[in-house]
Write an enzyme that holds these catalytic residues in place. Structure first.
Site, PDB file in Angstrom:
ATOM      1  N   ASP A  13      37.530  46.328  40.968  1.00  0.00           N
ATOM      2  CA  ASP A  13      36.567  47.370  40.559  1.00  0.00           C
ATOM      3  C   ASP A  13      35.213  47.013  41.186  1.00  0.00           C
ATOM      4  O   ASP A  13      34.192  46.942  40.513  1.00  0.00           O
ATOM      5  CB  ASP A  13      36.458  47.464  39.038  1.00  0.00           C
ATOM      6  CG  ASP A  13      35.995  46.172  38.371  1.00  0.00           C
ATOM      7  OD1 ASP A  13      35.502  46.240  37.218  1.00  0.00           O
ATOM      8  OD2 ASP A  13      36.125  45.077  38.968  1.00  0.00           O
ATOM      9  N   ASP A  18      32.978  40.795  42.292  1.00  0.00           N
ATOM     10  CA  ASP A  18      34.171  41.156  43.075  1.00  0.00           C
ATOM     11  C   ASP A  18      33.871  41.022  44.567  1.00  0.00           C
ATOM     12  O   ASP A  18      34.696  40.510  45.348  1.00  0.00           O
ATOM     13  CB  ASP A  18      34.570  42.609  42.826  1.00  0.00           C
ATOM     14  CG  ASP A  18      34.806  42.966  41.379  1.00  0.00           C
ATOM     15  OD1 ASP A  18      33.836  42.994  40.602  1.00  0.00           O
ATOM     16  OD2 ASP A  18      35.965  43.201  41.029  1.00  0.00           O
TER      17      ASP A  18
END
Ligand code: RIB
Ligand code: CA
Length: 313
Positions: A13, A18
């Site tokens: 996501d 990330d």
């Protein structure tokens, strides 16, 4: 002895941590990125996908990107833009990506890779498990087709980051997480407890990352909002990097110093939403394990991998 290559399928996501995890995968030698599947979570799906493309282009790595779920299985989307910034990247300006996404959906891509390329890739999940749960509905044996499945998710010390017991990736789509823990196949959880304990980047360490060059500058700049949130809300001495820690475990399993088999049940009611409830009773009476949990991680090894990935041009 030649080092074996690790091939990764990354479900993400994509927000600031990330992005650092994707950067590690893109820049660590002997690691290839087979595919990226995006899911709504930290930010809406359009931004998660844009951030993944931006990160791949910054690292000059080409990998197919498949767009996934825009919302959890049964709940409305609730993002973590309060943590990562409106765009998920602390508002750092980027040129819009030129790479385009694939036409196949993320769940379909996960199923095709599992069926056509069994035993060749590690699946690393860095966000809510919506795509994986949707893929499991098509292919119940999905997880067993991967050599390992490393999941950033859970609060195994009982300390949540969204409510008292829920870590965001599990809390955001607890029904999806429940489907994943109930599925057959390998699951290694790297929880937010590990991130708080072994993956906090201090001010001095952040300065060290920035000194590595533009990639290090990128990694620190996009995590500014996470640092502000950590200092104000969770009282950490810097910004923590849960997804990069999970990525480090996926790349080098020895980063997981201690792992324990456990039976995990996911809280899906209002009080326990997102809880990862581990059966701590004696083995003779506990429910049979359905997963493994990292209980100690190698901070030094993780941080040296992170520093190396930030180095170079
Ligand atoms: O709780 C931490 C997790 O939630 C990380 O994956 C972070 O990116 C957010 O998705
Ligand atoms: Ca994430």
């Amino acid at each position: 002895m030649t080092k074996t290559t690790t091939s990764l399928v990354i479900d993400t996501d994509t927000a600031s941590d990330d992005a650092v995890a994707i950067m590690m995968a893109a820049r660590v030698p002997h690691v290839t990125v087979r595919a990226i599947t995006t899911v709504a979570g930290n930010v809406p799906i359009e931004l998660a996908t844009r951030n993944a493309l931006v990160t791949l282009e910054l690292c000059a790595v080409a990998a197919p990107v498949y767009v996934g779920a825009a919302r959890p299985l049964v709940r409305a989307l609730e993002t973590a833009q309060n943590v990562h910034g409106e765009d998920g990247m602390s508002g750092v300006a980027f040129a819009e990506p030129t790479m385009s996404v694939e036409s196949v959906s993320a769940p379909e891509a996960l199923v095709r890779i599992a069926r056509d390329e069994p035993g060749r890739h590690t699946l690393v999940t860095l966000g809510p498990l919506t795509n994986v749960a949707a893929a499991l509905l098509i292919e119940p044996g999905l997880l067993s087709a991967f050599t390992s499945v490393v999941i950033m998710g859970g609060a195994f010390d009982g300390v949540g980051n969204v409510n008292r017991c829920g870590e965001f990736n599990i809390w955001a789509d607890p029904e999806a997480a429940a489907a994943v823990v109930d599925a057959s196949g390998p699951k290694l959880f790297v929880g937010w407890d590990m991130s708080r304990r072994h993956a906090v980047v201090t001010v001095a360490e952040a300065a060290g990352l920035r000194r590595q060059g533009p990639i290090g500058e990128f990694a620190v700049a996009i995590n500014r909002c996470v640092g502000d949130f950590a200092r104000a809300e969770t009282g950490l001495d810097g910004f923590d990097l849960p997804d990069p820690l999970a990525m480090a475990v996926a790349i080098d399993r020895s980063v997981a110093i201690e792992v324990r088999a456990a039976n995990i049940v996911i809280g899906t009611d209002d009080v326990c939403r997102g809880a990862t409830l581990v059966d701590m009773r004696p083995v003779a009476v506990a429910d049979a394990p359905n997963a493994e949990v990292v209980t100690v991680a190698d901070e030094n090894r993780f941080k040296s991998m992170l520093m190396a990935a930030c180095g170079g041009v």
